[in-house]
Design a protein around this motif. Sequence first.
Motif, PDB file in Angstrom:
ATOM      1  N   PRO A   1      50.006  49.375  40.322  1.00  0.00           N
ATOM      2  CA  PRO A   1      50.573  48.607  41.446  1.00  0.00           C
ATOM      3  C   PRO A   1      49.908  47.259  41.690  1.00  0.00           C
ATOM      4  O   PRO A   1      50.579  46.316  42.112  1.00  0.00           O
ATOM      5  N   VAL A   2      48.601  47.130  41.437  1.00  0.00           N
ATOM      6  CA  VAL A   2      47.983  45.827  41.698  1.00  0.00           C
ATOM      7  C   VAL A   2      48.398  44.797  40.647  1.00  0.00           C
ATOM      8  O   VAL A   2      48.505  43.604  40.959  1.00  0.00           O
ATOM      9  N   VAL A   3      48.650  45.222  39.422  1.00  0.00           N
ATOM     10  CA  VAL A   3      49.178  44.302  38.417  1.00  0.00           C
ATOM     11  C   VAL A   3      50.568  43.831  38.837  1.00  0.00           C
ATOM     12  O   VAL A   3      50.874  42.629  38.786  1.00  0.00           O
ATOM     13  N   SER A   4      51.400  44.754  39.282  1.00  0.00           N
ATOM     14  CA  SER A   4      52.744  44.385  39.739  1.00  0.00           C
ATOM     15  C   SER A   4      52.689  43.489  40.966  1.00  0.00           C
ATOM     16  O   SER A   4      53.470  42.531  41.099  1.00  0.00           O
TER      17      SER A   4
ATOM     18  N   ALA B   1      35.800  45.875  38.644  1.00  0.00           N
ATOM     19  CA  ALA B   1      36.680  46.346  37.564  1.00  0.00           C
ATOM     20  C   ALA B   1      38.097  45.807  37.727  1.00  0.00           C
ATOM     21  O   ALA B   1      38.731  45.370  36.758  1.00  0.00           O
ATOM     22  N   THR B   2      38.610  45.833  38.944  1.00  0.00           N
ATOM     23  CA  THR B   2      39.980  45.387  39.183  1.00  0.00           C
ATOM     24  C   THR B   2      40.108  43.880  39.034  1.00  0.00           C
ATOM     25  O   THR B   2      41.085  43.387  38.449  1.00  0.00           O
TER      26      THR B   2
ATOM     27  N   LEU C   1      42.388  46.538  45.980  1.00  0.00           N
ATOM     28  CA  LEU C   1      43.165  45.417  46.527  1.00  0.00           C
ATOM     29  C   LEU C   1      42.285  44.180  46.700  1.00  0.00           C
ATOM     30  O   LEU C   1      42.719  43.052  46.428  1.00  0.00           O
ATOM     31  N   ILE C   2      41.062  44.382  47.146  1.00  0.00           N
ATOM     32  CA  ILE C   2      40.121  43.254  47.250  1.00  0.00           C
ATOM     33  C   ILE C   2      39.852  42.675  45.860  1.00  0.00           C
ATOM     34  O   ILE C   2      39.823  41.456  45.664  1.00  0.00           O
ATOM     35  N   GLY C   3      39.665  43.554  44.890  1.00  0.00           N
ATOM     36  CA  GLY C   3      39.450  43.098  43.524  1.00  0.00           C
ATOM     37  C   GLY C   3      40.638  42.321  42.986  1.00  0.00           C
ATOM     38  O   GLY C   3      40.472  41.307  42.291  1.00  0.00           O
TER      39      GLY C   3
ATOM     40  N   GLY D   1      42.303  34.851  42.807  1.00  0.00           N
ATOM     41  CA  GLY D   1      41.597  33.614  43.125  1.00  0.00           C
ATOM     42  C   GLY D   1      40.959  32.991  41.897  1.00  0.00           C
ATOM     43  O   GLY D   1      41.043  31.771  41.682  1.00  0.00           O
ATOM     44  N   LEU D   2      40.317  33.811  41.082  1.00  0.00           N
ATOM     45  CA  LEU D   2      39.714  33.311  39.850  1.00  0.00           C
ATOM     46  C   LEU D   2      40.774  32.769  38.895  1.00  0.00           C
ATOM     47  O   LEU D   2      40.562  31.751  38.220  1.00  0.00           O
TER      48      LEU D   2
END
Length: 245
Positions: free
Chosen positions: A73-76, A140-141, A211-213, A219-220
């Motif tokens: 989900p975080v990639v999406s 990691a994320t 989610l923070i990751g 941002g990076l």
Amino acid sequence: MTSHQPPLWRRAVAELLGTALLVSIVVGSGIAAQQLSPTDVGLQLLQNSTATVLGLTVLILVFGPVSGAHFNPVVSLVDWALGRSSGSGLTLPELGTYMVAQTVGAVGGSVLANAMFEVGTSISSKDRATGGHLLAEVIATAGLILLIFALAATHRGILAAPAVGAYIGAAYWFTSSTSFANPAVTVGRIFSDTFAGISPDSVPGFVGAQLIGAAAGLGLLALLFPAASRTADDVVVPHPAGKGS
């Protein structure tokens, strides 16, 4: 624009199946490792990580041309966020569909692994939510997001399968959390009280850290690869541009 992508329902099936198989690999190899090496946790981790590296690489190759092989989900979510400025990437309805498919698939994959090893499906009691584990999930994320979208931004998406597999395999070892880096996989692993499981009490912290990751990775990405938003359609494996229906 004429659609060149598979329809959304087919992409959702690919995400569900891919995530289910990913979790079945993680959980199944964890069960096998625990049975084969019951007194050696280091060897268990080596067996678990090796299977995950190989399995994830194959799954990206199989499902990437259909759905992009997000399985996460975080990639999406980052794909959707990046694409807002350029009209690329997932739309909001597609994002919701992907997330649901990924989460349902992850739970199904855990149940499948338990069934293959004739281990009863039960809620994990493995507590993982320490400060170190949560920091590890952020790192990691963030690294995973930066890797995936940097490859797309530099037109090297064809390397995603081996690169993502290699990163996750390495992160098994350099993070104290063994690099879940995936909210759907985190939820799915609740349902296996084995070496690979995670207790429900640890899940909110892990998902929050992920989610923070993801935000840190985004941002990076903006700092290092400002053109990334124009290549959101090429995540994780390049596939033809255009929206399915």
